[in-house]
Motif scaffolding. Structure first.
Motif, PDB file in Angstrom:
ATOM      1  N   TRP A  35      13.713 -28.492 -62.751  1.00 49.52           N
ATOM      2  CA  TRP A  35      14.112 -29.707 -63.464  1.00 49.52           C
ATOM      3  C   TRP A  35      13.720 -30.935 -62.644  1.00 49.52           C
ATOM      4  CZ3 TRP A  35      16.642 -29.827 -68.298  1.00 49.52           C
ATOM      5  CH2 TRP A  35      16.949 -28.564 -68.813  1.00 49.52           C
ATOM      6  N   THR A  36      13.253 -31.958 -63.330  1.00 51.59           N
ATOM      7  CA  THR A  36      12.864 -33.199 -62.662  1.00 51.59           C
ATOM      8  C   THR A  36      13.552 -34.375 -63.350  1.00 51.59           C
ATOM      9  OG1 THR A  36      10.965 -33.434 -64.126  1.00 51.59           O
ATOM     10  CG2 THR A  36      10.581 -32.308 -62.022  1.00 51.59           C
ATOM     11  N   LEU A  37      13.418 -35.521 -62.729  1.00 51.86           N
ATOM     12  CA  LEU A  37      13.912 -36.750 -63.334  1.00 51.86           C
ATOM     13  C   LEU A  37      12.729 -37.428 -64.020  1.00 51.86           C
ATOM     14  CD1 LEU A  37      16.394 -38.586 -63.564  1.00 51.86           C
ATOM     15  CD2 LEU A  37      15.633 -39.701 -61.452  1.00 51.86           C
ATOM     16  N   ALA A  38      12.844 -37.687 -65.324  1.00 52.08           N
ATOM     17  CA  ALA A  38      11.749 -38.326 -66.060  1.00 52.08           C
ATOM     18  C   ALA A  38      12.349 -39.307 -67.055  1.00 52.08           C
ATOM     19  CB  ALA A  38      10.907 -37.285 -66.793  1.00 52.08           C
ATOM     20  N   SER A  39      11.967 -40.567 -66.909  1.00 54.31           N
ATOM     21  CA  SER A  39      12.478 -41.625 -67.785  1.00 54.31           C
ATOM     22  C   SER A  39      14.003 -41.627 -67.843  1.00 54.31           C
ATOM     23  CB  SER A  39      11.907 -41.482 -69.198  1.00 54.31           C
ATOM     24  OG  SER A  39      10.506 -41.518 -69.170  1.00 54.31           O
ATOM     25  N   GLY A  40      14.626 -41.418 -66.695  1.00 54.75           N
ATOM     26  CA  GLY A  40      16.082 -41.492 -66.608  1.00 54.75           C
ATOM     27  C   GLY A  40      16.813 -40.312 -67.215  1.00 54.75           C
ATOM     28  N   LYS A  41      16.086 -39.208 -67.452  1.00 54.81           N
ATOM     29  CA  LYS A  41      16.714 -38.015 -68.026  1.00 54.81           C
ATOM     30  C   LYS A  41      16.325 -36.796 -67.204  1.00 54.81           C
ATOM     31  CE  LYS A  41      16.451 -40.135 -72.558  1.00 54.81           C
ATOM     32  NZ  LYS A  41      15.796 -40.183 -73.876  1.00 54.81           N
ATOM     33  N   LEU A  42      17.149 -35.746 -67.292  1.00 54.59           N
ATOM     34  CA  LEU A  42      16.784 -34.467 -66.685  1.00 54.59           C
ATOM     35  C   LEU A  42      15.763 -33.804 -67.583  1.00 54.59           C
ATOM     36  CD1 LEU A  42      19.997 -32.639 -65.427  1.00 54.59           C
ATOM     37  CD2 LEU A  42      18.389 -34.098 -64.183  1.00 54.59           C
TER      38      LEU A  42
END
Ligand code: H2B
Length: 102
Positions: free
Chosen positions: A23-30
């Motif tokens: 899981w990564t952080l992308a556009s303020g979401k998981l």
């Protein structure tokens, strides 16, 4: 209704990300993208994850194309990422692990 968790700080999000591999952080979401063996495995995962999400009253933003599932988790009520998102991500990890990956 149960109390809703509060938005986690950036530092807390980065720390919690270490417990959910993939899981990564992308556009303020998981964010996570799964590739399963085929469409039935992908949709089976979504069906099981949907029941977990509903039981948590916490719902993903997601899309499916053939054998791939793209997922974004955030807590709309809190305007960011909360513990609920990490809880759901961990449950999705365990459901995905039972499925045939590509
Ligand atoms: N899902 C997600 N991801 N974020 C929320 O803030 C949220 C939800 N809120 N599912 C719930 C439903 C809320 O709208 C109801 C009223 O409990």
């Amino acid at each position: 209704m149960a109390d809703r968790p509060t938005k986690l700080s950036d530092v807390d999000v980065q720390a919690a990300l270490r417990d959910v591999s993939g899981w990564t952080l992308a556009s303020g979401k998981l964010h996570r993208e799964y590739a399963f063996a085929n469409f039935v495995e992908a949709f089976g995962f979504m069906a099981s994850a949907a029941l977990v999400a509903e039981s948590m009253n916490h719902h993903p933003e997601w899309s499916n194309v053939y054998r791939t599932v793209k997922i974004d988790l955030s807590t709309h009520d809190a305007g960011g990422i909360t513990k609920l998102d990490f809880d759901l991500a961990k449950k999705m990890e365990s459901l995905a692990a039972k499925r045939t990956a590509k």
